[in-house]
Every structure is written in C-alpha cells, then in structure tokens.
Design an enzyme around this catalytic site. Structure first.
Site, short mmCIF file in Angstrom:
data_model
loop_
_atom_site.label_atom_id
_atom_site.label_comp_id
_atom_site.label_asym_id
_atom_site.label_seq_id
_atom_site.Cartn_x
_atom_site.Cartn_y
_atom_site.Cartn_z
N SER A 218 0.85 -1.20 0.00
CA SER A 218 0.00 0.00 0.00
C SER A 218 0.89 1.25 0.00
O SER A 218 1.70 1.42 -0.91
CB SER A 218 -0.96 -0.04 1.20
OG SER A 218 -1.98 0.92 1.06
N GLU A 327 -9.50 -5.65 -3.42
CA GLU A 327 -9.05 -4.55 -2.59
C GLU A 327 -9.60 -3.20 -3.02
O GLU A 327 -9.08 -2.16 -2.62
CB GLU A 327 -7.52 -4.52 -2.52
CG GLU A 327 -6.78 -4.37 -3.82
CD GLU A 327 -5.28 -4.53 -3.63
OE1 GLU A 327 -4.83 -4.61 -2.48
OE2 GLU A 327 -4.57 -4.58 -4.63
N HIS A 420 -7.53 -5.82 0.73
CA HIS A 420 -6.31 -5.00 0.77
C HIS A 420 -5.53 -5.32 2.06
O HIS A 420 -6.08 -5.21 3.15
CB HIS A 420 -6.70 -3.53 0.73
CG HIS A 420 -5.55 -2.59 0.60
ND1 HIS A 420 -4.69 -2.60 -0.47
CD2 HIS A 420 -5.13 -1.58 1.41
CE1 HIS A 420 -3.80 -1.64 -0.33
NE2 HIS A 420 -4.03 -1.01 0.81
#
Length: 511
Positions: A218, A327, A420
């Site tokens: 991320s 995600e 995610h």
C-alpha cells in the site's frame, strides 16, 4: 596452555560484533536483544537510527543518532509514529494495526531479526516499509513480524517513518531553512536514513549490505516506488517488492502546491511563524494539519514518478509486484446500475461505452461489482501494471502476481474476500498472528503461506522467486503478459484484464 587457547577462541566466537553474542555494536553504541523461543533467531527491537524528530527537529531531515553509554536493551518496539489511536475498521482487525501505545513523535526506530550465527555470513536482507495511507501505520503491527522470514535465511528489518503532518508537511519557511529549497518529504527522508543505517550497520547482524531488497505494501509500496525513483537512494538496494501500490497516473503534488497547502493549514491554526508551529503540541498538529503524502519536491523526487521512469532515470532493480482481487475500497453504499451508468457518461463522455464494456452495469449487482473493480484498478491495478510494463520494456526482470484467495472469515469480515493487505501475512508466513476466531483459516491457507513466503524469500535472495518444488512463476513481459495467480490452486496465467487496465491508465493519465 590448552585452557588459555580455548578461552581465547571462545572470546573470538563471542565477539560483540557477532549476533550470537549478548550485544552488538551499532551507530550510537552497544545494544542487546532477545532470542525467539526456538533459539534460532536473534531479535532486536527499537534500535534508534536517527535522533528523535521532536522540538527543533520537527520537520527536519533525520539527524544522526544520539550516542548512549553502556548496553542499550532493544527488546521492545519503539513508539509508533504520531497518529490517531487505532481502532479496527473495514477488513482490518487488530493484528493489522499498530498497538494502541506507545505513539509518539519520537519514533525513528527499526527492528532486526537475524538467524545468522556470525557476522561473517552475509545473509540477504529485506527492509519492510509499512502502509497506512501515509497517515498511519508502524513497524509493530503483528503481521509484520520478521521471525519466520529470518528462519528461512534472510535478515529481516522493519523500519518506522513519520506519517501524516509530521512526515509530509511543506511550507515556504521550511523550504528556505532546509538549504535544499525543498520541504515536505520527511517520511521518505526517514526511509532513506534507515536504508543508509542498514548499509552501514547490517553486517554486524550477519547481513549483506550489498544484497538488500526493499519491500512494502500500500503506502509502503508507494514508498518503494518513490525510493526506486529517487536519486538519493542510489546504491542502497538492488531489488524491490511492491504489493498494491505505486504512482504512475496522476502525479504527486508539486512543491508549490504543497507549500500553499501548508501555509493555508498553518493559517487555520492562527499561526504564521515556523517557531510557533514547532512549539504547537503534537496532538493539535495532528488534529488540524492533515498529511498528504509524498511531494515532487525537486530533491527527494526531482520530477513525477512517471517522468523519472519515462526518462529511464530510476534506480535499477529487479521487481516483484502485484495486487489483490478484492481490494477496491468502496465504503459507501454502491450506486444503482442507472446511477452508475449516468456517472460514467458524465465523466467519460464518448468513452463511456468503452468504459462500460470493461466495467459493466446491466444490473445493480453487476454495477456494485464494477464499482469495486474500478476502485481496485484505479488505486492499485493500473499503478502496479504500469510499473511492471515499464520494467519489462526497459529489460528489467519483473514478476507479477494477483492474490485471489478469498480469506476465510466470519461475521462482518466474511464479505471482504482477497482484501487489501490480506496477502501480507501469507507472504511473510505470519498466519499465526491472524485472529482465528474472526478468520478460521484452513490447512490450505498454511500451505499457501508456505509457498508464497518461499517465493518471496527466493526473490530476496536471488532476484528470482522460483525454486525447487515450486510451481514455475514466469517473468512478466509485454509479449507474454504472464502472471502468478496466488490462491489455494495457484499457478501461472495470462493477465486477465490487461485491456481494461490499459484503457483506464490512458484515461487517468489525461486528468
């Protein structure tokens, strides 16, 4: 005489420079750590790699670590960077979040897990960079534990960096005082300082400073992307792992934009001077000054990520990258099919028909699925696909994955699928930290974690995830477009939605 010789060689074996001894010498002084339960991994938590960025050092590049006397115990994590107290939300239960305490501006610490027996082993090194949208996160999250990776022959390092307004706040006065006519990227400068510390100190833990991989997920993957792009990172690593994150379509804000935002935010506090800003309590700064992430500051990032890569000016790395099936972050109720089609028509005009071919909306259910897919692809799929494509075009080795495992779950967590961050505990063999009441994992998940973590360790060691007994993972190229699908039944496949990703990237790049 034999007794004296035996004592002499024992002292050599128990040299302070060796991680199997009671202490290790690093910049700043001597530190001690702990052993895992099996006794095969040395763990050092909370090692300072820079001076505390507090007081006059708030919004300054990280400064050299302050020396200490005696042996500094490094048995517990340092404080997580200043941010809101974490609470579970969305798919992220407690093991995906930092501990509730300590949280502090005094946060520039890193952690080392090493199974080396002597400092001469030169084991490959991975440096983990956490996500959190550049506003939250920390190295003490349970799923970031490095023991399992260290047991596979890799020295695992996890680092802290400043987030939110403490890590990404620009202001004209800050730019003037820096001596570089730049401000705002303090979080990235922290990462660079940690990598420089690794280069200078990791050999004391049996690590090889010439074989370093940076890895993140991320915002951590976006950080990896920035570090690969930054001229300041040259020579600090040779491989990169970017899980669900990069920045190739819309660019980061410019320094001028970030400085203007900084002035406006300071004025909202009724403050005009830098001295007053630095004297303002951290809690008030956190409440009033939102952080916005990396900046094209002309120093850490001379230009946009896309421009740096287009010119071939990034640091050469072997790349492993990919994203997860589910995600897409749509927290509001999805639009109906009619509302969704109307929105797409307004946004994409003559391209709306093509858009709806890739992300259709014949029914409300299909529209909801498409909205999640669009969110996934805009935030992650497009970015990591573009990076993989550029790497292939520049003849850099690159391996691409799609994590599709519908992680078993109960209650509210059952709807999140391959969410995610869901892949991280698999990739680093940390399923033992998952709350098994909320997510009753199956034996197949343990097998998947063993396989994925072996791929990751192989890549860290050699730049190639493949190895004996593993399903072959083909390198990605613009000709073959082969990726690895990571699931209970895993294997190589063609990238299924390349046309949609190319179309979406083209449209996003125009905006």
């Amino acid at each position: 005489m034999r007794t004296l010789l035996a004592l002499f060689f024992l002292c050599l074996l128990r040299s302070p420079s060796s991680p199997d001894f009671d202490s290790v010498v690093v910049e700043g002084g001597r530190i001690s750590g702990t052993l895992n339960k099996q006794g095969d991994v040395h763990i050092f938590r909370g090692i300072p790699f820079a001076a505390p960025p507090i007081g006059e050092l708030r919004w300054k590049a990280p400064q050299p670590v302050r020396p200490w006397t005696g042996v500094r115990p490094c048995a517990v994590f340092g404080a997580s960077p200043m941010q809101a107290v974490p609470h579970p939300f969305g798919p992220w239960s407690a093991e995906f979040l930092i501990p509730a305490q300590p949280i502090s501006e005094d946060c520039l610490y890193l952690n080392v897990w090493s199974g080396a027996k002597t400092a001469r082993e030169k084991r490959p090194v991975v440096v983990w960079i956490y996500g959190g949208g550049f506003t939250s996160g920390g190295s003490a999250c349970p799923i970031y534990d490095g023991e399992a990776t260290a047991q596979k022959g890799v020295v695992f390092v996890s680092i802290n960096y400043r987030v939110g307004p403490f890590g990404f706040f620009a202001h004209p006065e800050l730019s003037r005082e820096s001596g570089r006519k730049a401000s705002g990227n303090y979080g990235l400068l922290d990462q660079l300082a940690a990598l420089q510390w690794v280069k200078r100190n990791i050999a004391a833990f049996g690590g090889d400073p010439a074989n370093v991989t940076i890895a993140g997920q991320s915002a951590g993957a976006m950080s990896v992307n920035c570090l690969v792009a930054s001229p300041l990172a040259k020579g600090l690593f040779t491989k990169a792992i970017a899980e669900s994150g990069a920045k190739f379509s819309t660019p980061h804000p410019t320094l001028a934009q970030a400085e203007a935002n900084g002035v406006n935010m300071a004025q909202s506090l009724g403050i005009t001077s830098l001295a007053e800003l630095r004297a303002t309590p951290a809690e008030q700064i956190l409440e009033k000054l939102p952080g916005r992430g990396p900046i094209i500051d002309g120093y850490v990032l001379p230009e946009s990520i896309a421009a740096i890569f287009a010119a071939g000016q990034e640091n050469d790395v072997t790349l492993l990258t990919g994203w997860n099936e589910d995600e897409g972050m749509v927290f509001a109720p999805p639009k109906s099919a009619g509302e969704y089609r109307q929105q797409i028509q307004l946004q994409y005009a003559e391209k709306a028909t093509t858009f709806l071919t890739y992300y259709p909306a014949a029914t409300d259910a299909q529209a909801a699925t498409s909205q999640r897919a669009v969110s996934r692809d805009m935030s992650f799929g497009v970015q990591n696909y573009r990076w993989a494509t550029l790497a292939s075009q520049q003849a850099q080795p690159v391996y691409v994955y799609r994590f599709t495992r519908q992680v078993p779950a109960t209650g509210q967590y059952a709807s999140y699928g391959a969410f995610h961050t869901g892949e991280v505990a698999y990739a680093y063999d940390n399923l033992r930290f998952i709350d098994h009441q909320l997510r009753p994992l199956e034996p197949a998940d343990a097998k998947l974690a063993r396989t994925m973590s072996t791929y990751v360790v192989n890549f860290i060691k050699t730049g190639n995830p493949n190895g004996k007994g593993l399903p072959p993972w083909p390198a990605f190229s613009t000709q073959t477009k082969r990726i690895m699908v990571l699931d209970i039944l895993l294997g190589a496949a063609s990238l299924p939605d390349e046309a949609a990703l190319k179309f979406l990237f083209s449209e996003m790049s125009k905006r």
